[in-house]
Scaffold this motif. Structure first.
Motif, mmCIF file in Angstrom:
data_model
loop_
_atom_site.group_PDB
_atom_site.id
_atom_site.type_symbol
_atom_site.label_atom_id
_atom_site.label_comp_id
_atom_site.label_asym_id
_atom_site.label_seq_id
_atom_site.Cartn_x
_atom_site.Cartn_y
_atom_site.Cartn_z
ATOM 1 N N ASN A 151 0.969 -1.341 -0.258
ATOM 2 C CA ASN A 151 -0.083 -0.240 -0.015
ATOM 3 C C ASN A 151 0.599 1.101 -0.232
ATOM 4 O O ASN A 151 0.134 2.583 0.409
ATOM 5 C CB ASN A 151 -1.321 -0.079 1.344
ATOM 6 C CG ASN A 151 -2.769 -1.090 1.282
ATOM 7 O OD1 ASN A 151 -3.254 -1.101 0.502
ATOM 8 N ND2 ASN A 151 -2.670 -2.022 2.210
ATOM 9 N N LEU B 1 -6.719 1.301 5.845
ATOM 10 C CA LEU B 1 -6.889 0.077 4.897
ATOM 11 C C LEU B 1 -6.093 0.109 4.182
ATOM 12 O O LEU B 1 -6.587 0.598 3.504
ATOM 13 C CB LEU B 1 -8.289 0.304 4.843
ATOM 14 C CG LEU B 1 -9.664 -0.974 4.483
ATOM 15 C CD1 LEU B 1 -9.025 -1.825 5.717
ATOM 16 C CD2 LEU B 1 -10.610 0.187 4.348
ATOM 17 N N GLN C 84 -5.844 -0.542 0.579
ATOM 18 C CA GLN C 84 -6.716 -0.299 -1.163
ATOM 19 C C GLN C 84 -7.833 -1.132 -1.743
ATOM 20 O O GLN C 84 -8.538 -0.698 -2.161
ATOM 21 C CB GLN C 84 -5.905 0.451 -1.977
ATOM 22 C CG GLN C 84 -6.236 1.009 -3.405
ATOM 23 C CD GLN C 84 -5.240 1.401 -4.306
ATOM 24 O OE1 GLN C 84 -4.489 1.251 -3.909
ATOM 25 N NE2 GLN C 84 -5.422 1.894 -5.103
ATOM 26 N N GLU D 103 -11.413 -0.762 0.719
ATOM 27 C CA GLU D 103 -11.738 0.271 1.181
ATOM 28 C C GLU D 103 -13.195 1.018 -0.211
ATOM 29 O O GLU D 103 -13.629 -0.195 -0.944
ATOM 30 C CB GLU D 103 -10.514 1.756 -0.415
ATOM 31 C CG GLU D 103 -10.114 2.587 0.705
ATOM 32 C CD GLU D 103 -9.815 3.700 0.103
ATOM 33 O OE1 GLU D 103 -9.744 3.593 -1.308
ATOM 34 O OE2 GLU D 103 -9.604 4.655 0.941
ATOM 35 N N GLY D 104 -14.112 1.333 1.257
ATOM 36 C CA GLY D 104 -15.559 1.751 0.125
ATOM 37 C C GLY D 104 -16.329 -0.116 0.435
ATOM 38 O O GLY D 104 -17.249 -0.351 -0.343
ATOM 39 N N MET E 25 -13.337 -0.822 7.160
ATOM 40 C CA MET E 25 -12.955 0.027 8.498
ATOM 41 C C MET E 25 -14.310 0.600 9.072
ATOM 42 O O MET E 25 -13.347 0.882 10.796
ATOM 43 C CB MET E 25 -11.986 1.175 7.846
ATOM 44 C CG MET E 25 -11.017 2.272 8.864
ATOM 45 S SD MET E 25 -10.658 1.732 9.803
ATOM 46 C CE MET E 25 -9.084 0.943 8.727
ATOM 47 N N ASN F 98 -10.177 14.555 2.487
ATOM 48 C CA ASN F 98 -10.159 12.644 2.203
ATOM 49 C C ASN F 98 -12.001 12.592 3.227
ATOM 50 O O ASN F 98 -12.496 12.293 4.140
ATOM 51 C CB ASN F 98 -9.520 12.315 4.130
ATOM 52 C CG ASN F 98 -9.311 10.765 3.784
ATOM 53 O OD1 ASN F 98 -9.809 10.214 3.513
ATOM 54 N ND2 ASN F 98 -8.132 10.361 4.350
ATOM 55 N N ARG G 90 -13.327 10.100 2.026
ATOM 56 C CA ARG G 90 -13.836 9.353 3.394
ATOM 57 C C ARG G 90 -13.528 8.909 3.972
ATOM 58 O O ARG G 90 -14.414 8.415 5.269
ATOM 59 C CB ARG G 90 -12.668 7.654 2.687
ATOM 60 C CG ARG G 90 -12.955 7.196 0.629
ATOM 61 C CD ARG G 90 -12.524 5.877 0.743
ATOM 62 N NE ARG G 90 -12.644 5.633 -0.497
ATOM 63 C CZ ARG G 90 -13.435 4.694 -1.412
ATOM 64 N NH1 ARG G 90 -14.572 5.043 -0.177
ATOM 65 N NH2 ARG G 90 -13.893 4.406 -2.406
ATOM 66 N N SER G 91 -12.778 9.693 5.222
ATOM 67 C CA SER G 91 -12.190 9.464 6.517
ATOM 68 C C SER G 91 -13.377 10.334 7.157
ATOM 69 O O SER G 91 -14.569 10.097 8.173
ATOM 70 C CB SER G 91 -11.136 10.366 6.695
ATOM 71 O OG SER G 91 -9.774 9.399 6.659
#
Length: 183
Positions: A29, A102, A104, A107-108, A112, A140, A142-143
């Protein structure tokens, strides 16, 4: 060593025995995490670095100063991320900082959110902390989304807060209060 089990993830305090998986995770990552983490030199990706770092994390756990959970995929047992509760302060504060990352590939997909819910449950219920604080860079998204889903509340904005990827970056400051805090 604390171990927490969810539907799709298992959290386990990382230790020196996990060194190869930790090293593999960061190598895999490297480019993906670069925009969100401090600059890393070549030594960061070595076995020697991680043996020393994991020993330090074991020591912080033993001292009650922090806990670094590896996020393991429940079915493959692969290390897919981290959930770190650091700078644990007792006394009148009873709080810590949260950091997480996390792989890659995962993700999504809600991994997490599940991992953080388990970890936060642990620090609230077992360590009896009152507050968990987390910050994220405004870019960011996503965070921002995962923290909002978990109930974190925005408490402030810090200019040039952390040096990320070689640049002092602004951060949004959030916190989650233990709903059962009568300690």
């Amino acid at each position: 060593m604390p171990q927490l089990t969810g539907e799709r993830v298992r959290l386990s305090a990382v230790q020196r025995a996990d060194v190869q998986q930790v090293q593999d995770y960061y190598q895999r990552n490297r480019q993906f995490l670069q925009p969100w983490e401090p600059l890393r030199d070549a030594h960061f990706y070595t076995h020697e670095f991680w043996m020393t770092e994991l020993a330090a994390r074991e020591q912080r756990l033993a001292e009650g100063a922090g806990i670094s959970f590896g996020v393991f995929h429940q079915h493959s047992n692969e290390l897919i991320g981290f959930c770190n509760f650091s700078n644990i302060v007792r006394g009148v504060f009873q709080a810590c900082h949260l950091g997480y990352a996390l792989d890659q590939r995962f993700e999504g997909q809600g991994f997490m959110s599940e991992a953080l819910a388990l970890g936060i449950g642990y620090v609230f219920e077992q360590l009896h902390l009152h507050r968990v604080m987390a910050s994220y860079m405004p870019a960011n998204l996503r965070s921002a989304a995962v923290l909002a889903r978990l109930g974190f509340v925005r408490e402030g904005y810090a200019s040039r807060y952390l040096k990320i990827n070689g640049v002092w970056e602004d951060h949004i400051l959030t916190a989650l209060i233990n709903p059962d805090s009568t300690l």
